[in-house]
Design an enzyme around this catalytic site. Structure first.
Site, PDB file in Angstrom:
ATOM      1  N   ASP A 152      -1.115  -0.839   6.444  1.00  0.00           N
ATOM      2  CA  ASP A 152      -1.014  -0.312   7.802  1.00  0.00           C
ATOM      3  C   ASP A 152      -2.337   0.106   8.421  1.00  0.00           C
ATOM      4  O   ASP A 152      -2.345   0.747   9.463  1.00  0.00           O
ATOM      5  CB  ASP A 152      -0.048   0.881   7.842  1.00  0.00           C
TER       6      ASP A 152
ATOM      7  N   ASP B 174       0.863  -1.156   0.000  1.00  0.00           N
ATOM      8  CA  ASP B 174       0.000   0.000   0.000  1.00  0.00           C
ATOM      9  C   ASP B 174       0.913   1.223   0.000  1.00  0.00           C
ATOM     10  O   ASP B 174       2.087   1.117   0.350  1.00  0.00           O
ATOM     11  CB  ASP B 174      -0.878  -0.027   1.244  1.00  0.00           C
ATOM     12  N   LYS B 175       0.392   2.390  -0.413  1.00  0.00           N
ATOM     13  CA  LYS B 175       1.262   3.567  -0.536  1.00  0.00           C
ATOM     14  C   LYS B 175       1.358   4.370   0.754  1.00  0.00           C
ATOM     15  O   LYS B 175       2.382   4.354   1.438  1.00  0.00           O
ATOM     16  CB  LYS B 175       0.793   4.472  -1.684  1.00  0.00           C
ATOM     17  N   THR B 176       0.272   5.055   1.103  1.00  0.00           N
ATOM     18  CA  THR B 176       0.337   6.007   2.211  1.00  0.00           C
ATOM     19  C   THR B 176       0.534   5.311   3.549  1.00  0.00           C
ATOM     20  O   THR B 176      -0.234   4.431   3.919  1.00  0.00           O
ATOM     21  CB  THR B 176      -0.944   6.860   2.258  1.00  0.00           C
TER      22      THR B 176
END
Length: 716
Positions: free
Chosen positions: A607, A411-413
């Site tokens: 996260d 995942d990115k953020t």
């Protein structure tokens, strides 16, 4: 991945009362944020009523977990004591053994020496052999003979036969084999217990996060210092600025910001006021908080994390269960082979002593302590290495199968990026970049908004001077305004700039906006001084992590709800193989299915709550940031340090662990397969035979090699 409070991949700034940038701004959400009415997703503390709560057996230090830890220490001390006592007793047993005297050519004989040998052997059998016999009884009660039963079989046969040989008729005695066997087994168990003990240190480290005492508010309003372990639901607690919060609770008075990064991985301080939940172990900021305890003992957040460590240490992988099954069948094989060996040799030679010697040797050889240590020691060492590196292994089977992973989806953020605003670009127009930042720093220091904090952090990092601001205003629909050195300064959004028809470098602005960055403009009396771009900064280790995965022949994908341009920018920056952008949270799991359909073995790294379905669907779920809902509920591995490189470390550790397990299993099994028939005397006529002495030596070497090999486990 997405912040757990938002559906949008780009961090929500909602800076409307402050600025009105056209990129990623939401006026209504900002008003809710400013008034502390922003809707929240259920937290782990609100909705964590799952099967895992029923599996919690022990809490952190000060509760049952500490008692268990002390019990473990006592077991280590007990094995150590029994080992050294038995080692001391073994010396005279060896000296008095006729076989050893024959080997060495040194004869020590005196009246009653055989009875002294018997008494010493009886002591070592009863004292040194007690843990094994007790373990065998326990295994029989469970109707599952295993390691302890095998050891007990060997020492009982050796002791009983040798005693009969001395007390009733002259025959070959095996007391020296009995003594060496017990000493070697005690040594092996001591090594194993010490290794497991090292692995359990992670519990102590987690427990240290908790303060030992709390400020209890009494009925009369006075404060009293009480042990945290004695707190109960409903107790009122005071937390001073800078102190650790001692236990979970709900705020009923006061306002502050709380640093929960060590607990939850959330990098930004979290505002706490009336009705908000606080987590034990978090660090209070600038204000005084009063809260009521709402969770104690094993219900607390930190106890849940500690439980995960215990699960990792105690869970038994499929490979380990196979080793246990092998030991069980080896017991039956040893018993059967021993009986057959005795029957065949006795019928062939008629020599009871020789036949029994062969049978006893078979039993000693079959005692597979090396096999018993092969998996548990590697498991203990790998768990210990993981804990030291901040890798909490929750599911050992998934961890060991991680060696087959060929695709990691990030995942990115908050995972590849920090999940917080930081200054990325400064465009100076009428003043220098430093001057522009000094002016913005002065005005933004008056605001608590994430954009403001990002500019303040950058200015503080550079050690810039903080100028005085007069007549500060937060103007709805415009941004910030104030006087600095007698001049009217405004920090505004692109929308304001366009409305006022103020010229700016639109090409550079569009380039930054296309990278998903938020841009704010600094004006002096409506004259443009320059603009500052802020974005979610890429973690320093993200690029190295992607590069390392490529070296391991593992593909890296990124999945995000962010727009294609912003996602593409990050993907290109990190050299990621494939980017999935504008993916809704509920669609992430479908993307994992899609990747599975292309015959990929997938690890998902995220996260927050939005990643839970995808983490559950993946072959290995990795949570960045310990303590989030998804970490407790769904992930197989928790990366405490929120470091992308730890994804690489967990895969390397899995591969290294599997190699060690295979090495140990092959050694232990091959040793038994070769030694058993030789001990039975299958090649006796060819002059090849393993004596009881050689059997004990080979068995001892096998045990030591397996133990040392396990301790050599490491990752580069």
């Amino acid at each position: 991945m997405e912040h757990s409070h938002h559906d949008s991949e780009t961090p929500k700034t909602d800076h409307t009362q402050h600025h009105l940038p056209e990129n990623n701004m939401d006026h209504d959400n900002h008003l809710k944020h400013e008034n502390n009415e922003e809707p929240k997703l259920p937290t782990q503390h609100e909705n964590h009523k799952t099967h895992e709560e029923h599996e919690v057996h022990e809490s952190h230090e000060g509760h049952e977990g500490h008692e268990s830890h002390e019990g473990h220490e006592m077991m280590v001390a007990d094995y150590k004591k029994r080992f050294f006592v038995s080692l001391i007793l073994m010396v005279p047993i060896l000296l008095l053994s006729p076989m050893i005297q024959m080997f060495t050519g040194v004869e020590i004989r005196f009246p009653g020496d055989s009875y002294v040998l018997f008494i010493l052997s009886a002591i070592i059998f009863l004292y040194g052999g007690k843990p094994f016999i007790a373990g065998a009884v326990s295994e029989f009660k469970k109707r599952s003979p295993g390691m302890m039963t095998l050891i007990s079989l060997a020492i009982i046969v050796a002791f009983v036969y040798s005693s009969i040989s001395i007390l009733f008729f002259k025959g070959t005695e095996f007391f020296w084999e009995l003594a060496t066997l017990i000493v070697i087994m005690l040594l092996g168990h001591w090594i194993e217990m010490k290794s497991v003990m090292r692995a359990s240190r992670a519990l102590d480290e987690l427990a240290k996060l908790m303060p030992e005492e709390a400020h209890l508010i009494q009925e009369n309003g006075a404060f009293m210092e009480v042990p945290v372990a004695k707190l109960k639901n409903g107790d009122r607690i005071l937390v001073k600025p800078g102190e650790k919060i001692p236990i979970d609770g709900l705020v009923y008075d006061g306002k502050s910001s709380v640093n929960e990064s060590m607990i939850t991985g959330e990098s930004l301080p979290v505002k706490k006021e009336l009705g908000d939940e606080v987590i034990g172990g978090a660090i209070n900021g600038e204000g005084v908080l009063k809260f009521k305890v709402n969770k104690t003992g094993e219900e607390t957040f930190l106890s849940q994390v500690i439980k995960l460590v215990k699960e990792a240490q105690e869970s038994r992988s499929n490979t380990q269960r196979l080793a246990d099954i092998a030991a069980k069948w080896l017991f039956y094989i040893a018993l059967f082979t021993g009986i057959v060996t005795f029957a065949v040799w006795f019928s062939v030679t008629g020599n009871f002593g020789f036949a029994m010697e062969r049978a006893v040797t078979v039993v000693i050889i079959a005692c597979p302590h090396a096999l018993g240590l092969a998996i548990p020691l590697v498991t203990a060492v790998s768990t210990s290495i993981g804990a030291q590196k901040g890798l909490l292994i929750r599911n050992r089977a998934a961890f060991e199968n991680a060696r087959n992973i060929d695709t990691v989806v990030f995942d990115k953020t908050g995972t590849l990026t920090k999940g917080e605003f930081g200054v990325t670009d400064i465009q100076d127009t009428a003043v220098s970049k430093n001057e522009l930042l000094v002016i913005a720093y002065a005005l933004e220091s008056q605001s608590e908004h994430p954009i403001a904090q990002g500019i303040v952090r950058e200015a503080q990092r550079l050690g810039l001077q903080l100028k005085e601001v007069k007549e500060f205003q937060n103007i709805t629909g415009q941004g910030l305004m104030g006087k600095i050195d007698g001049k009217i300064i405004k920090i505004v959004s692109p929308g304001f700039i366009r409305t006022e028809n103020i010229g700016f470098d639109e090409e550079n602005y569009e380039l930054l906006a296309n990278q998903g960055k938020t841009v704010v403009f600094v004006l002096e009396d409506n004259r443009l001084l320059g603009f500052i771009a802020l974005g979610d900064k890429v973690r320093e280790t993200a690029k190295e992590a992607i590069s390392s995965l490529k070296e391991m022949k593992i593909d890296s994908y990124m999945i995000t709800g962010d727009n294609i341009r912003a996602a593409g920018y990050i993907g290109k920056l990190l050299n990621i193989d494939k980017v999935y952008a504008e993916v809704l949270p509920q669609e992430k799991a479908l993307k994992i299915d899609e990747i599975h359909n292309s015959k990929k073995i997938v690890a998902m790294t995220g996260d927050g709550v939005n990643d839970a379905p995808a983490l559950a669907k993946s072959d290995l779920g990795i949570a960045i940031g310990a303590g989030t809902d998804v970490a407790i509920e769904t992930a197989d591995i928790i990366l405490v340090k929120s470091n992308p490189l730890d994804v690489v470390n967990i895969l390397k550790l899995s591969r290294a662990t599997y190699r060690k397990m295979v090495q140990n299993l092959i050694w232990a099994t091959a040793y038994n397969l070769v030694a058993l028939p030789l001990a039975a005397g299958i090649l006796y006529n060819q002059g090849i035979i393993i004596s009881p002495a050689m059997g004990a030596v080979f068995m001892s070497l096998s045990t030591i090699i397996v133990a040392v090999n396990a301790r050599l486990l490491k990752i580069k």
